[in-house]
Scaffold this active site. Structure first.
Site, short mmCIF file in Angstrom:
data_model
loop_
_atom_site.label_atom_id
_atom_site.label_comp_id
_atom_site.label_asym_id
_atom_site.label_seq_id
_atom_site.Cartn_x
_atom_site.Cartn_y
_atom_site.Cartn_z
N HIS C 16 0.84 -1.20 0.00
CA HIS C 16 0.00 0.00 0.00
C HIS C 16 0.88 1.25 0.00
CE1 HIS C 16 -0.52 1.27 4.53
NE2 HIS C 16 0.71 0.93 4.29
N CYS C 35 5.46 6.62 4.70
CA CYS C 35 4.34 5.83 4.17
C CYS C 35 3.83 6.37 2.84
CB CYS C 35 3.20 5.78 5.18
SG CYS C 35 3.65 4.89 6.68
N HIS C 41 5.08 0.45 -0.22
CA HIS C 41 5.77 -0.55 0.60
C HIS C 41 4.72 -1.62 0.93
CE1 HIS C 41 3.92 2.33 3.29
NE2 HIS C 41 3.92 1.41 4.24
N HIS C 43 3.00 -4.75 4.03
CA HIS C 43 2.92 -5.31 5.38
C HIS C 43 2.39 -6.74 5.34
CE1 HIS C 43 3.59 -1.39 7.22
NE2 HIS C 43 2.62 -0.86 6.50
N ASP C 81 -5.13 -10.35 -0.37
CA ASP C 81 -3.88 -11.06 -0.14
C ASP C 81 -2.99 -11.02 -1.38
OD1 ASP C 81 -2.02 -12.49 1.32
OD2 ASP C 81 -2.78 -14.42 0.64
N HIS C 82 -1.74 -10.67 -1.18
CA HIS C 82 -0.78 -10.54 -2.28
C HIS C 82 -1.28 -9.54 -3.33
CE1 HIS C 82 1.04 -13.98 -0.36
NE2 HIS C 82 2.13 -13.72 -1.03
N GLU C 126 -1.13 -3.55 11.17
CA GLU C 126 -0.13 -3.47 10.10
C GLU C 126 1.22 -4.00 10.58
OE1 GLU C 126 -0.06 0.60 8.98
OE2 GLU C 126 -1.80 0.43 7.66
#
Lengths: 137, 137, 137, 137, 137, 137
Positions: C16, C35, C41, C43, C81-82, C126
């Site tokens: 994100h 951020c 980046h 998490h 996810d991913h 996170e």
């Protein structure tokens, strides 16, 4: 090429009872304490499988950990997860299911499916308070 | 003097995508699965740096771990934390950012700043389910 | 019948970037710091879903947590996810993917599939350093 | 005086099998899946007991957590640790040992020994993936 | 706007001794046990600070957790980290440094700096075995 | 017989201060920072003790970990738990209680009670951020 160790952590829930038929009840109680209770108890077992090898320059992987997971699920977890280690697992028959013996038996299962020299370490824990490590020695 | 290994645990959050330009899209998908999704994903990476040496009788330290942390922050974390490992990190350019390749690259960064023989181990994890370990072999 | 809360913990890895199109670059940098790095980046997100209800005397369950997991995987994890939360997830479009907004959006997804009054709490983290909790208020 | 909640975390290892005598084998398998395996399995159970009350200005304690631990060990853990929840625990007889039912039964055991209104919450987990919470409602 | 709770986890290492000057040595020993050892001991304290409020539609934040961290570091951690809670902390003077009293004192410190109604919960743990929670009641 | 390593994890809470009488105040402050605060601070120490040996075919154990725990409690924890490492522990006298020195001292205590060659590794951590490992080298 650099040699890297890669480890996959897995879990299974199983019942067991520590009790040796070659020992008297008194000896069983002395050695295993509450772990020899007749109706058994159980654990969330932790399992770490470490493989060792050169990094493949084409993929950046020593080995695809997704395949490792699938293999361990197939040859180990399918038999021990939600099972009773004393009676449900053919490849544990005749052994007392201590963490030590479970780790050695898992090593032997995995040794048959991973190419020679790749398997580096099997770690089995019964709780956060202890773990055993077998390196094939 | 006794020889002790001291380890500092650190963390960084980064984005990455596993995708090799030398492979076809189909091969990329087969090898990396969801990890090759075009827009990338990310992890909270765990990093362990282990140094090894004699305990200094004057200080009781092998090395001041506060300095180790500062060094790792300066030569590693400043570049990778809150970054995209595929495009933002000069010393990862040209490598597929698998955990294996990230660990090796971090070892090489640290090897330049720690005296010879002191660096013992670099461990990188992408999640609680797996980790890779590089010992400079 | 007694009322019990049951919680399932799940995880997803996602990329994100915190950046608001309504803010200037300077404001974005001031509010979101690292951020807001352009290339994003990521998490390992933690997700807790809590349901609340009477225990079914026939099964001893409030709800079968296996079904809860399957539901959350289908309506939430399959999308996030991913994935990259800024561009890949239809039901996050137009929101800044802070943990707060992700938790609210997940609540709204789940509210549509669980019977009224059953959903009690959604927790999103996170990292191990923070988490947010939404109770539908 | 300020009101504070104090929580003690404890653990026990136990075997169990989810199986209802009022259901057919097919229904048992559908509802409980692997958890209904005939020879049972087991878990490292987590248990949290929360008490609530005013801080005693003389001691700075709501209650001495050492005494809480001793009480829980005596009225709960002595019966369930290293036991089989289906057959070894008198106060679980006639219940299916789901986490929900175990939490309610533990609450009732503790309610008898702690003064009225002090017991605030009982949390039982079978693994890191889930937990149930009972507040006496 | 939806109301969300956001929590920041922090840590500090401190020494303490549980001993009341108003109690006899025998009473101190009975109530506090090893915790009243004359030369003190210590802990890695865990601290959770929860704030509650509407999500700001402009930023997606209830509050910037980076600012929360800085505030807690300034008004709490700077005083208690690597300190002796019995003698080094002005705002703990005259209290027995139990987890309960430490949590209440931290709440009062934070209440002065966060806007009214925002502070929701302070949790203090001395170890993984226990924690106390204060909600300002 | 296969050789297995078995590890027991234990904990103790202790106070300490890092300060060398052979160094000036300025040097102490430079080397140890906050850790040299005059009134000390403290930690929840983690301790891992690893023993190595053949698995006894009669018991399935390398060694009964219950006995290991009792031994470590008797020769180590009884002295250091809820104690001040600078003044309360005879076998730490004259050493600066860094994690390195504590690990070496614990090794030497254990070496006297375990048969030769059995003790494999002692790991001491002061927090989740670091740990030291001594293997008797």
């Amino acid at each position: 090429m650099p040699i890297v160790r890669v480890t996959r952590r897995l879990h299974f829930s199983a019942g067991h009872r520590l009790h040796s038929p070659e020992l008297s009840d008194k000896e069983n109680r002395e050695i295993y304490g509450l772990c020899s209770n007749p109706n058994g108890h159980g654990h969330n077992y932790g399992l770490e499988v470490t493989l060792k090898g050169e990094v493949d320059p084409r993929t950046g992987y020593v080995v695809d950990l997704k395949r490792v997971r699938e293999t361990v699920e197939e040859v180990v977890l399918r038999d021990v997860d939600h099972a009773n280690l004393n009676v449900d697992v053919p490849w544990l028959e005749g052994t007392i299911p201590t963490a030590e013996n479970v780790a050695i038996a898992i090593w032997r299962r995995l040794e048959e499916v991973f190419p020679g020299g790749v398997l580096d370490r099997v770690v089995v824990s019964e709780s956060e308070r202890n773990y055993v490590e077998y390196r094939g020695e």
